[in-house]
Scaffold this motif. Structure first.
Motif, PDB file in Angstrom:
ATOM      1  N   LEU A   1      29.242 101.014  64.062  1.00 39.19           N
ATOM      2  CA  LEU A   1      30.294 100.315  63.319  1.00 39.19           C
ATOM      3  C   LEU A   1      31.679 100.693  63.830  1.00 39.19           C
ATOM      4  N   LEU A   2      31.878 101.961  64.118  1.00 34.20           N
ATOM      5  CA  LEU A   2      33.173 102.423  64.616  1.00 34.20           C
ATOM      6  C   LEU A   2      33.491 101.824  65.977  1.00 34.20           C
ATOM      7  N   VAL A   3      32.503 101.735  66.850  1.00 35.26           N
ATOM      8  CA  VAL A   3      32.714 101.121  68.171  1.00 35.26           C
ATOM      9  C   VAL A   3      33.101  99.654  67.995  1.00 35.26           C
ATOM     10  N   GLY A   4      32.368  98.928  67.148  1.00 32.08           N
ATOM     11  CA  GLY A   4      32.703  97.527  66.900  1.00 32.08           C
ATOM     12  C   GLY A   4      34.092  97.366  66.303  1.00 32.08           C
ATOM     13  N   TYR A   5      34.422  98.207  65.332  1.00 28.39           N
ATOM     14  CA  TYR A   5      35.742  98.170  64.695  1.00 28.39           C
ATOM     15  C   TYR A   5      36.842  98.473  65.718  1.00 28.39           C
ATOM     16  N   ASP A   6      36.649  99.513  66.524  1.00 29.65           N
ATOM     17  CA  ASP A   6      37.639  99.863  67.544  1.00 29.65           C
ATOM     18  C   ASP A   6      37.844  98.726  68.541  1.00 29.65           C
ATOM     19  N   ASN A   7      36.766  98.017  68.869  1.00 28.08           N
ATOM     20  CA  ASN A   7      36.892  96.891  69.794  1.00 28.08           C
ATOM     21  C   ASN A   7      37.678  95.734  69.179  1.00 28.08           C
ATOM     22  N   ILE A   8      37.686  95.646  67.866  1.00 30.30           N
ATOM     23  CA  ILE A   8      38.475  94.609  67.204  1.00 30.30           C
ATOM     24  C   ILE A   8      39.944  95.022  67.129  1.00 30.30           C
ATOM     25  N   ILE A   9      40.210  96.263  66.683  1.00 30.51           N
ATOM     26  CA  ILE A   9      41.617  96.655  66.504  1.00 30.51           C
ATOM     27  C   ILE A   9      42.319  96.965  67.826  1.00 30.51           C
ATOM     28  N   ASP A  10      41.564  97.307  68.865  1.00 32.42           N
ATOM     29  CA  ASP A  10      42.127  97.504  70.196  1.00 32.42           C
ATOM     30  C   ASP A  10      41.442  96.506  71.133  1.00 32.42           C
ATOM     31  N   PHE A  11      41.560  95.253  70.780  1.00 35.90           N
ATOM     32  CA  PHE A  11      40.804  94.181  71.420  1.00 35.90           C
ATOM     33  C   PHE A  11      41.016  94.136  72.931  1.00 35.90           C
ATOM     34  N   ASN A  12      42.251  94.219  73.371  1.00 38.34           N
ATOM     35  CA  ASN A  12      42.569  93.995  74.772  1.00 38.34           C
ATOM     36  C   ASN A  12      41.973  95.031  75.723  1.00 38.34           C
ATOM     37  N   THR A  13      41.907  96.286  75.292  1.00 43.11           N
ATOM     38  CA  THR A  13      41.425  97.336  76.193  1.00 43.11           C
ATOM     39  C   THR A  13      40.030  97.030  76.716  1.00 43.11           C
ATOM     40  N   ASN A  14      39.081  96.816  75.817  1.00 41.25           N
ATOM     41  CA  ASN A  14      37.718  96.559  76.267  1.00 41.25           C
ATOM     42  C   ASN A  14      37.501  95.117  76.708  1.00 41.25           C
ATOM     43  N   TYR A  15      38.369  94.211  76.283  1.00 42.15           N
ATOM     44  CA  TYR A  15      38.313  92.849  76.826  1.00 42.15           C
ATOM     45  C   TYR A  15      38.577  92.904  78.329  1.00 42.15           C
ATOM     46  N   GLN A  16      39.537  93.717  78.731  1.00 42.96           N
ATOM     47  CA  GLN A  16      39.837  93.862  80.161  1.00 42.96           C
ATOM     48  C   GLN A  16      38.631  94.432  80.923  1.00 42.96           C
ATOM     49  N   PHE A  17      37.921  95.328  80.263  1.00 43.14           N
ATOM     50  CA  PHE A  17      36.695  95.881  80.849  1.00 43.14           C
ATOM     51  C   PHE A  17      35.664  94.772  81.073  1.00 43.14           C
ATOM     52  N   VAL A  18      35.402  93.965  80.042  1.00 45.59           N
ATOM     53  CA  VAL A  18      34.435  92.870  80.146  1.00 45.59           C
ATOM     54  C   VAL A  18      34.882  91.884  81.224  1.00 45.59           C
ATOM     55  N   HIS A  19      36.161  91.542  81.234  1.00 50.76           N
ATOM     56  CA  HIS A  19      36.717  90.644  82.251  1.00 50.76           C
ATOM     57  C   HIS A  19      36.464  91.191  83.652  1.00 50.76           C
ATOM     58  N   SER A  20      36.756  92.455  83.838  1.00 54.33           N
ATOM     59  CA  SER A  20      36.605  93.062  85.161  1.00 54.33           C
ATOM     60  C   SER A  20      35.151  93.098  85.625  1.00 54.33           C
ATOM     61  N   VAL A  21      34.252  93.433  84.708  1.00 51.82           N
ATOM     62  CA  VAL A  21      32.830  93.498  85.078  1.00 51.82           C
ATOM     63  C   VAL A  21      32.306  92.107  85.423  1.00 51.82           C
ATOM     64  N   LEU A  22      32.577  91.133  84.560  1.00 49.74           N
ATOM     65  CA  LEU A  22      32.045  89.792  84.790  1.00 49.74           C
ATOM     66  C   LEU A  22      32.689  89.094  85.985  1.00 49.74           C
ATOM     67  N   SER A  23      33.975  89.342  86.212  1.00 48.37           N
ATOM     68  CA  SER A  23      34.655  88.702  87.342  1.00 48.37           C
ATOM     69  C   SER A  23      34.446  89.472  88.642  1.00 48.37           C
ATOM     70  N   MET A  24      33.981  90.711  88.520  1.00 44.28           N
ATOM     71  CA  MET A  24      33.764  91.582  89.683  1.00 44.28           C
ATOM     72  C   MET A  24      35.049  91.701  90.518  1.00 44.28           C
ATOM     73  N   ASP A  25      36.184  91.797  89.828  1.00 44.07           N
ATOM     74  CA  ASP A  25      37.482  91.785  90.510  1.00 44.07           C
ATOM     75  C   ASP A  25      38.017  93.168  90.887  1.00 44.07           C
ATOM     76  N   LYS A  26      37.367  94.216  90.438  1.00 44.12           N
ATOM     77  CA  LYS A  26      37.860  95.564  90.746  1.00 44.12           C
ATOM     78  C   LYS A  26      36.762  96.400  91.396  1.00 44.12           C
ATOM     79  N   MET A  27      36.134  95.834  92.394  1.00 45.25           N
ATOM     80  CA  MET A  27      35.047  96.527  93.069  1.00 45.25           C
ATOM     81  C   MET A  27      35.617  97.649  93.938  1.00 45.25           C
ATOM     82  N   GLU A  28      34.880  98.748  94.007  1.00 49.28           N
ATOM     83  CA  GLU A  28      35.286  99.889  94.823  1.00 49.28           C
ATOM     84  C   GLU A  28      35.310  99.492  96.306  1.00 49.28           C
TER      85      GLU A  28
END
Length: 181
Positions: free
Chosen positions: A27-54
């Motif tokens: 519940l805390l992880v889900g809540y944190d993802n809502i109140i700090d939406f952008n931080t983990n949204y950027q993570f999902v964006h990066s993984v799915l777009s594969m835009d920050k590959m090493e």
């Protein structure tokens, strides 16, 4: 007889408390993802777009063809993760509350089963969702935003708690044979 009830009570309390902590975590992880939406949204964006590959990532065209370049897909995927975390947390919490309310009763097993369902959701979310889909399909292992180790840690811990919570209770204290020392 009283000692047997006490031992079972302690085991029931322990299992309910551990189930509660996992539910609260989800519940805390889900809540944190809502109140700090952008931080983990950027993570999902990066993984799915594969835009920050090493830099060591070879750029295999077959693997890179899996990338997604659609912000609506990122948003839907992220909300699915958040909803999954919250549902998982609620199911685990419900199982733990049921266990707390059923200490020393035969129906305690019902709470264990409910928790097992929630723990299964959690393992599917963090292992299948993050490690399999994110880690392997989208090559998150080669992404600067690699969350695989956290996903493995969460999935492993929750799987261990599911095994512990569902295992049968000891009916008597084990004895230690001091003559073997």
């Amino acid at each position: 007889m009283k000692c047997k009830i006490c031992l079972v009570s302690i085991q029931h309390l322990s299992k309910a408390a551990i189930a509660f902590s996992v539910g609260f975590f989800c519940l805390l992880v889900g809540y944190d993802n809502i109140i700090d939406f952008n931080t983990n949204y950027q993570f999902v964006h990066s993984v799915l777009s594969m835009d920050k590959m090493e830099s060591f990532f070879s750029g295999n065209p077959t693997l890179e063809a899996r990338s997604i370049d659609n912000s609506n897909v990122y948003l839907v995927g992220y909300w699915l993760i958040i909803v999954g975390e919250i549902i998982t947390g609620l199911v685990c919490m419900f199982g733990s509350i049921y266990m707390f309310a059923s200490i020393n009763k035969k129906r305690f097993v019902n709470g264990q089963v409910i928790y097992l369902v929630g723990a299964t959701f959690a393992v599917l979310l963090w292992y299948f969702g993050f490690a399999v889909i994110g880690g392997e399909y989208f090559s998150m292992w080669a992404n600067q935003m690699n969350g695989q180790m956290k996903a493995y840690t969460f999935a492993t811990f929750i799987l261990i708690t599911a095994i512990y919570v569902y295992m049968p209770e000891l009916k008597k204290m084990p004895t230690i044979d001091s003559s073997t020392n």
